[in-house]
Design a protein around this motif. Structure first.
Motif, PDB file in Angstrom:
ATOM      1  N   VAL A  24       0.870  -1.175   0.000  1.00 17.35           N
ATOM      2  CA  VAL A  24       0.000   0.000   0.000  1.00 17.35           C
ATOM      3  C   VAL A  24       0.905   1.222   0.000  1.00 17.35           C
ATOM      4  O   VAL A  24       1.743   1.376   0.883  1.00 17.35           O
ATOM      5  N   ALA A  25       0.739   2.072  -1.010  1.00 14.28           N
ATOM      6  CA  ALA A  25       1.594   3.261  -1.131  1.00 14.28           C
ATOM      7  C   ALA A  25       0.848   4.555  -0.817  1.00 14.28           C
ATOM      8  O   ALA A  25       1.418   5.472  -0.246  1.00 14.28           O
ATOM      9  N   ASP A  26      -0.433   4.627  -1.191  1.00 14.21           N
ATOM     10  CA  ASP A  26      -1.208   5.854  -1.000  1.00 14.21           C
ATOM     11  C   ASP A  26      -2.575   5.544  -0.412  1.00 14.21           C
ATOM     12  O   ASP A  26      -3.304   4.691  -0.935  1.00 14.21           O
ATOM     13  N   ILE A  27      -2.913   6.263   0.655  1.00 10.10           N
ATOM     14  CA  ILE A  27      -4.192   6.094   1.337  1.00 10.10           C
ATOM     15  C   ILE A  27      -4.922   7.425   1.324  1.00 10.10           C
ATOM     16  O   ILE A  27      -4.338   8.466   1.644  1.00 10.10           O
ATOM     17  N   LEU A  28      -6.193   7.390   0.978  1.00  8.26           N
ATOM     18  CA  LEU A  28      -7.048   8.570   1.058  1.00  8.26           C
ATOM     19  C   LEU A  28      -7.885   8.444   2.317  1.00  8.26           C
ATOM     20  O   LEU A  28      -8.626   7.475   2.477  1.00  8.26           O
ATOM     21  N   LEU A  29      -7.750   9.400   3.225  1.00 11.14           N
ATOM     22  CA  LEU A  29      -8.497   9.417   4.473  1.00 11.14           C
ATOM     23  C   LEU A  29      -9.526  10.532   4.378  1.00 11.14           C
ATOM     24  O   LEU A  29      -9.172  11.712   4.307  1.00 11.14           O
ATOM     25  N   VAL A  30     -10.808  10.166   4.346  1.00  6.00           N
ATOM     26  CA  VAL A  30     -11.894  11.117   4.155  1.00  6.00           C
ATOM     27  C   VAL A  30     -12.647  11.273   5.469  1.00  6.00           C
ATOM     28  O   VAL A  30     -13.173  10.294   6.010  1.00  6.00           O
ATOM     29  N   SER A  31     -12.667  12.494   5.973  1.00  2.42           N
ATOM     30  CA  SER A  31     -13.344  12.762   7.243  1.00  2.42           C
ATOM     31  C   SER A  31     -13.711  14.234   7.323  1.00  2.42           C
ATOM     32  O   SER A  31     -13.288  15.038   6.487  1.00  2.42           O
ATOM     33  N   SER A  32     -14.454  14.551   8.344  1.00  2.00           N
ATOM     34  CA  SER A  32     -14.734  15.955   8.600  1.00  2.00           C
ATOM     35  C   SER A  32     -13.441  16.594   9.127  1.00  2.00           C
ATOM     36  O   SER A  32     -12.554  15.895   9.637  1.00  2.00           O
ATOM     37  N   PRO A  33     -13.319  17.912   9.019  1.00  2.00           N
ATOM     38  CA  PRO A  33     -12.126  18.565   9.576  1.00  2.00           C
ATOM     39  C   PRO A  33     -11.959  18.267  11.073  1.00  2.00           C
ATOM     40  O   PRO A  33     -10.848  18.092  11.556  1.00  2.00           O
ATOM     41  N   TYR A  34     -13.077  18.184  11.794  1.00  6.00           N
ATOM     42  CA  TYR A  34     -13.006  17.891  13.225  1.00  6.00           C
ATOM     43  C   TYR A  34     -12.417  16.506  13.468  1.00  6.00           C
ATOM     44  O   TYR A  34     -11.538  16.331  14.314  1.00  6.00           O
ATOM     45  N   ASP A  35     -12.913  15.492  12.732  1.00  5.19           N
ATOM     46  CA  ASP A  35     -12.388  14.132  12.896  1.00  5.19           C
ATOM     47  C   ASP A  35     -10.895  14.075  12.561  1.00  5.19           C
ATOM     48  O   ASP A  35     -10.122  13.396  13.235  1.00  5.19           O
ATOM     49  N   ALA A  36     -10.507  14.789  11.522  1.00  2.00           N
ATOM     50  CA  ALA A  36      -9.084  14.835  11.161  1.00  2.00           C
ATOM     51  C   ALA A  36      -8.272  15.464  12.284  1.00  2.00           C
ATOM     52  O   ALA A  36      -7.182  14.990  12.611  1.00  2.00           O
ATOM     53  N   PHE A  37      -8.810  16.518  12.876  1.00  4.83           N
ATOM     54  CA  PHE A  37      -8.130  17.165  14.001  1.00  4.83           C
ATOM     55  C   PHE A  37      -7.964  16.194  15.164  1.00  4.83           C
ATOM     56  O   PHE A  37      -6.890  16.101  15.760  1.00  4.83           O
ATOM     57  N   ILE A  38      -9.027  15.448  15.480  1.00  5.16           N
ATOM     58  CA  ILE A  38      -8.960  14.461  16.564  1.00  5.16           C
ATOM     59  C   ILE A  38      -7.902  13.405  16.252  1.00  5.16           C
ATOM     60  O   ILE A  38      -7.125  13.012  17.127  1.00  5.16           O
ATOM     61  N   MET A  39      -7.843  12.950  15.005  1.00  3.96           N
ATOM     62  CA  MET A  39      -6.856  11.933  14.628  1.00  3.96           C
ATOM     63  C   MET A  39      -5.436  12.476  14.736  1.00  3.96           C
ATOM     64  O   MET A  39      -4.503  11.745  15.040  1.00  3.96           O
ATOM     65  N   GLU A  40      -5.279  13.753  14.481  1.00  2.00           N
ATOM     66  CA  GLU A  40      -3.955  14.377  14.515  1.00  2.00           C
ATOM     67  C   GLU A  40      -3.589  14.912  15.893  1.00  2.00           C
ATOM     68  O   GLU A  40      -2.484  15.391  16.096  1.00  2.00           O
ATOM     69  N   GLU A  41      -4.517  14.857  16.848  1.00  2.00           N
ATOM     70  CA  GLU A  41      -4.357  15.517  18.136  1.00  2.00           C
ATOM     71  C   GLU A  41      -3.055  15.161  18.857  1.00  2.00           C
ATOM     72  O   GLU A  41      -2.399  16.017  19.417  1.00  2.00           O
ATOM     73  N   GLU A  42      -2.683  13.910  18.857  1.00  2.00           N
ATOM     74  CA  GLU A  42      -1.498  13.483  19.586  1.00  2.00           C
ATOM     75  C   GLU A  42      -0.216  13.617  18.769  1.00  2.00           C
ATOM     76  O   GLU A  42       0.822  13.116  19.153  1.00  2.00           O
ATOM     77  N   GLY A  43      -0.284  14.258  17.658  1.00  2.00           N
ATOM     78  CA  GLY A  43       0.901  14.402  16.815  1.00  2.00           C
ATOM     79  C   GLY A  43       0.574  14.007  15.395  1.00  2.00           C
ATOM     80  O   GLY A  43      -0.458  13.426  15.118  1.00  2.00           O
ATOM     81  N   ARG A  44       1.429  14.330  14.498  1.00  2.00           N
ATOM     82  CA  ARG A  44       1.202  14.052  13.081  1.00  2.00           C
ATOM     83  C   ARG A  44       0.978  12.556  12.859  1.00  2.00           C
ATOM     84  O   ARG A  44       1.822  11.734  13.188  1.00  2.00           O
ATOM     85  N   LEU A  45      -0.166  12.227  12.302  1.00  2.00           N
ATOM     86  CA  LEU A  45      -0.515  10.834  12.051  1.00  2.00           C
ATOM     87  C   LEU A  45       0.492  10.176  11.113  1.00  2.00           C
ATOM     88  O   LEU A  45       0.913   9.045  11.334  1.00  2.00           O
ATOM     89  N   SER A  46       0.900  10.893  10.092  1.00  2.00           N
ATOM     90  CA  SER A  46       1.889  10.347   9.148  1.00  2.00           C
ATOM     91  C   SER A  46       3.194  10.020   9.857  1.00  2.00           C
ATOM     92  O   SER A  46       3.801   8.975   9.609  1.00  2.00           O
ATOM     93  N   ASN A  47       3.634  10.907  10.741  1.00  2.00           N
ATOM     94  CA  ASN A  47       4.875  10.657  11.490  1.00  2.00           C
ATOM     95  C   ASN A  47       4.737   9.446  12.394  1.00  2.00           C
ATOM     96  O   ASN A  47       5.681   8.664  12.545  1.00  2.00           O
ATOM     97  N   ARG A  48       3.554   9.276  12.972  1.00  2.00           N
ATOM     98  CA  ARG A  48       3.338   8.118  13.838  1.00  2.00           C
ATOM     99  C   ARG A  48       3.374   6.821  13.024  1.00  2.00           C
ATOM    100  O   ARG A  48       3.899   5.810  13.475  1.00  2.00           O
ATOM    101  N   ILE A  49       2.817   6.847  11.825  1.00  2.00           N
ATOM    102  CA  ILE A  49       2.859   5.655  10.970  1.00  2.00           C
ATOM    103  C   ILE A  49       4.300   5.362  10.559  1.00  2.00           C
ATOM    104  O   ILE A  49       4.741   4.214  10.582  1.00  2.00           O
TER     105      ILE A  49
END
Length: 179
Positions: A24-49
């Motif tokens: 898997v090379a590219d993932i599209l994550l579709v959410s509301s801006p709020y949900d994206a903010f919650i997912m990113e809350e603890e730090g950059r999601l990409s960096n965590r992956i």
């Protein structure tokens, strides 16, 4: 081909370079801006992956692309190929199941997964349609580990037939009974 100690054909060392060919090379994550903010809350999601991949000695972590509306998601899907679409309920512009159906109609090769915040959302968005466009449903617990598990599970499904037949890779089937 050489034989192993049991007399069966042993794969050559070359075959091991051909295992796990699909990534898997590219993932599209579709959410509301709020949900994206919650997912990113603890730090950059990409960096965590990326850190999860490094911890597992895996190379080439997938790239995450965010879309904050259905319209933006389809623009992204038209602009480049994606290997996986993850969506959360509460999308701007469309119900998540309708969105999933449209993605499947236009991009049938891309698996469409749902991410819920908690188990209450499952009952609210339950889809009993056997023709459902939903590949898998997951509960987002705020940890990047889940995204890595989703990615690795999908890659394993794509690679298992070739890897077991040609590389004599063993498979363990695990059944989990918790959400």
């Amino acid at each position: 081909m050489k034989t192993d100690e049991t007399g069966a054909d042993a794969p050559s060392i070359k075959i091991y370079h051909e295992l796990m060919a699909y990534k898997v090379a590219d993932i599209l994550l579709v959410s509301s801006p709020y949900d994206a903010f919650i997912m990113e809350e603890e730090g950059r999601l990409s960096n965590r992956i990326i850190n999860q991949y490094k911890g597992l000695n895996l190379s080439k972590p997938p790239k995450l692309t965010f879309a904050f509306s259905v319209k933006e998601a389809f623009e992204q899907l038209e602009s480049k190929p994606f290997d996986l679409v993850l969506a959360m309920p509460g999308l701007a512009g469309m119900d998540v199941y309708t969105f999933g159906r449209q993605v499947k109609e236009q991009y049938s090769q891309i698996p469409f997964c749902l991410l819920f915040h908690n188990t209450c959302d499952i009952n609210r968005y339950a889809d009993t349609d056997p023709e459902s466009p939903i590949y898998r449903t997951y509960i987002w617990g705020g940890k990047a580990d889940l995204l890595v598990a989703i990615i690795k599970n999908f890659e394993d499904e794509k690679n298992v037939a070739f890897d077991t037949q040609n590389g004599k890779v063993r498979v363990i089937i695990m059944v989990e009974n918790s959400p």
